[in-house]
Design an enzyme around this catalytic site. Structure first.
Site, PDB file in Angstrom:
ATOM      1  N   ASP A 194       3.715  -3.897  54.409  1.00 18.20           N
ATOM      2  CA  ASP A 194       4.110  -4.772  53.300  1.00 18.20           C
ATOM      3  C   ASP A 194       5.380  -4.271  52.618  1.00 18.20           C
ATOM      4  O   ASP A 194       6.157  -5.057  52.091  1.00 18.20           O
ATOM      5  CB  ASP A 194       2.990  -4.839  52.260  1.00 18.20           C
ATOM      6  CG  ASP A 194       1.823  -5.691  52.735  1.00 18.20           C
ATOM      7  OD1 ASP A 194       2.025  -6.540  53.624  1.00 18.20           O
ATOM      8  OD2 ASP A 194       0.711  -5.503  52.217  1.00 18.20           O
ATOM      9  N   HIS A 197       5.734   8.857  50.378  1.00 14.53           N
ATOM     10  CA  HIS A 197       4.909   7.756  49.887  1.00 14.53           C
ATOM     11  C   HIS A 197       3.412   8.035  50.020  1.00 14.53           C
ATOM     12  O   HIS A 197       2.586   7.149  49.834  1.00 14.53           O
ATOM     13  CB  HIS A 197       5.264   6.463  50.626  1.00 14.53           C
ATOM     14  CG  HIS A 197       5.055   5.225  49.803  1.00 14.53           C
ATOM     15  ND1 HIS A 197       5.886   4.863  48.764  1.00 14.53           N
ATOM     16  CD2 HIS A 197       4.105   4.270  49.846  1.00 14.53           C
ATOM     17  CE1 HIS A 197       5.464   3.737  48.226  1.00 14.53           C
ATOM     18  NE2 HIS A 197       4.381   3.358  48.858  1.00 14.53           N
ATOM     19  N   GLU A 239      -3.217 -12.325  54.768  1.00 10.67           N
ATOM     20  CA  GLU A 239      -3.780 -11.322  53.876  1.00 10.67           C
ATOM     21  C   GLU A 239      -4.627 -12.019  52.827  1.00 10.67           C
ATOM     22  O   GLU A 239      -4.610 -13.254  52.703  1.00 10.67           O
ATOM     23  CB  GLU A 239      -2.682 -10.489  53.186  1.00 10.67           C
ATOM     24  CG  GLU A 239      -1.986  -9.501  54.095  1.00 10.67           C
ATOM     25  CD  GLU A 239      -1.065  -8.537  53.362  1.00 10.67           C
ATOM     26  OE1 GLU A 239      -0.501  -7.653  54.037  1.00 10.67           O
ATOM     27  OE2 GLU A 239      -0.916  -8.653  52.129  1.00 10.67           O
TER      28      GLU A 239
END
Length: 533
Positions: free
Chosen positions: A174, A106, A290
């Site tokens: 997240d 990732h 957030e």
């Protein structure tokens, strides 16, 4: 003279390896690992090394789809000892080859790649040590709550295993389909960080294979130099094969709220007020905070989550059209059977004094799992449309609270709006420095409150350079304005930039740790900290 001979021999072997790859590809047979030392080819792990086109291709790209580098081979380990054996051979070779651990791949700039070395496919361990046993997820639900987790495990695996005991880690990312070892090598941040700290602040113990091929158990009380080096260490000091993760009683459900603002200073003032209530034991504190930008991109929702009622889209878009940017504050408070009768009042008290746009509060009540795994549905949707495996020229920054208003004026309202190319979420939210540990390798601004800003772009294969140019323009603006930003998931290409990133004293400590734990510069060359490959 001997060194020159060894280098010439190494180059010859590389040439022969390329020829063998070509021949084997034509013949559709397994290629020879001529590039790798003979000792490795004849070792106990030789049958777990692959250099066929499919294996090489799988390890030569990442989520960013910007960098491509072919390794010489890929190791598919069945145990931690396979990783130990690999690195020992590299360390003891006359010309050490480089090694990179790969989880979900990732990274966005080739950080988990290695040219002409060996990539360790960490997910291979999952199929051999599964969810049970020392390498999976083993939960301790006694007086000391923790989970022993293999570095190859995904955070969604950790969630599912710990919930079976009524427990869960307090700090998340997240996106849950990342490996434990991968996020702990960076920091692991999300909306819980302001209160519970990053994931690296919620680790009791690690097993690490160092650049010398030594398997070491470390903690704050045992081999602490290695423990603090590895956490946030960008893979430079060792490969994490096990982590002991802190757990807490898991909630059942989540009150999830989004509030819209047209004024940035009001938006940040309210954010900073909410994160000032941050004690782990403070019942009135939020569990998640957030922020993000809503701009003229059609729907006010994005791929990360569909939140706003369809019936409200038109009036939200009207606000975006009027103001150019609308700022979205996103908060959550967890609850269970014990607190279900008080959670609404506690949340109402927190939000009562905020100055969001009248009539633009949106609420949802969802399960804890649905909230934590909120990004997954967006991923699957994009995947089905062929829009997941595309370039992601991301830029993630930390910047001091004192300059966040300047950043808004110079970046959000100038560079971003003028370029009008942003096609992904833009996150902006504050954190508390006292939830981080300076002894760890992760780099953050010096101020007590700092912001993270994430430009999570996605684009076509012919378009990524435009986003990269915008990222460079943002960094140049910050440099010219004297805004001391630090990159999260950093990408630097020169030693000077890395020294600037760490600061001279932290760079000295980082370099000394490298010399101690990976003196032959074997590990994670894709970060380009000590290697230009």
């Amino acid at each position: 003279m001997a060194e020159n001979f060894q280098i010439q021999t190494y180059n010859l072997l590389f040439f022969l390896f390329i020829i063998s790859r070509m021949i084997s590809t034509i013949g559709n047979s397994k290629p020879l690992n001529i590039l790798l030392p003979h000792k490795l080819q004849t070792s106990d792990i030789s049958d777990k090394l692959r250099a066929d086109p499919a294996a090489i291709d799988s390890a030569s790209s990442d989520y960013g789809h910007i960098v491509k580098q072919d390794p010489a081979a890929v190791l598919y380990p069945s145990s931690t000892q396979d990783i130990v054996a690999l690195i020992k051979v590299a360390y003891n070779s006359p010309v050490p080859f480089e090694v990179a651990a790969r989880g979900r791949g990732h990274s966005v700039r080739g950080q988990a790649m290695v040219r002409e070395g060996v990539v360790v496919e960490m997910l291979s361990l999952k199929s051999h040590r599964g969810g049970g046993g020392a390498g999976g997820v083993v939960v301790s639900a006694g007086s000391h709550l923790y989970a022993d987790v293999g570095g190859e495990q995904l955070w969604i695996d950790v969630l599912n295993a710990t919930l079976g005991h009524g427990l869960a880690p307090p700090s998340w990312t997240d996106y849950l389909y990342l490996t434990v070892g991968g996020t702990l090598s960076n920091a692991g941040i999300s909306g819980q960080t302001f209160r519970y700290g990053p994931q690296i602040s919620n680790v009791y113990e690690l097993d690490v294979v160092t650049g010398k091929g030594e398997l070491v158990t470390c903690s704050a009380y045992k081999n602490s130099d290695l423990f603090y080096a590895v956490l946030g260490g960008l893979g430079q000091f060792g490969i994490i094969t096990r982590a002991r993760i802190a757990l807490e009683p898991a909630p059942k459900r989540v009150k999830w709220v989004r509030l819209l603002y047209s004024d940035f200073s009001t938006f940040t003032r309210d954010q900073e007020f909410l994160i000032s209530i941050n004690g782990r034991g403070q019942k009135q504190a939020l569990d998640f905070l957030e922020g993000s930008l809503l701009m003229d991109q059609g729907s006010p929702d994005n791929w990360r989550s569909s939140f706003f009622p369809l019936s409200d889209h038109s009036r939200i878009i009207s606000q975006i059209t009027e103001h150019g940017i609308i700022y979205c504050l996103e908060v959550a408070k967890y609850y269970d059977e014990r607190t279900r009768n008080t959670v609404d009042e506690e949340l109402q008290q927190l939000l009562r004094g905020l100055s969001f746009l009248n009539g633009f509060m949106f609420k949802r009540d969802v399960s804890y799992v649905e909230f934590l795994d909120r990004v997954r549905s967006g991923e699957l949707k994009l995947e089905s449309q062929g829009l997941w495996e595309v370039p992601h020229p991301w830029l993630n920054l930390f910047l001091p609270k004192s300059r966040i208003l300047d950043f808004n004026e110079g970046v959000f309202k100038d560079i971003v709006l003028k370029s009008n190319i942003t096609t992904g979420p833009v996150l902006v939210y504050p954190m508390n420095r006292n939830k981080w540990d300076d002894r760890m390798s992760a780099v953050i601004p010096d101020e007590e409150v700092f912001y993270t800003v994430g430009f999570l772009h996605s684009c076509g294969f012919d378009d990524w350079k435009a986003f990269d140019d915008q990222n460079k323009e943002i960094l140049k603006f910050c440099d010219n304005a004297g805004i001391g930003v630090k990159q999260y998931l950093p990408h630097h290409t020169t030693k000077e930039d890395w020294i600037k990133h760490f600061g001279s004293s932290r760079w000295k400590a980082f370099s000394e740790r490298k010399a101690q734990f990976d003196p032959k510069l074997i590990l994670s060359p894709g970060q380009r900290i000590f290697s230009n490959n």
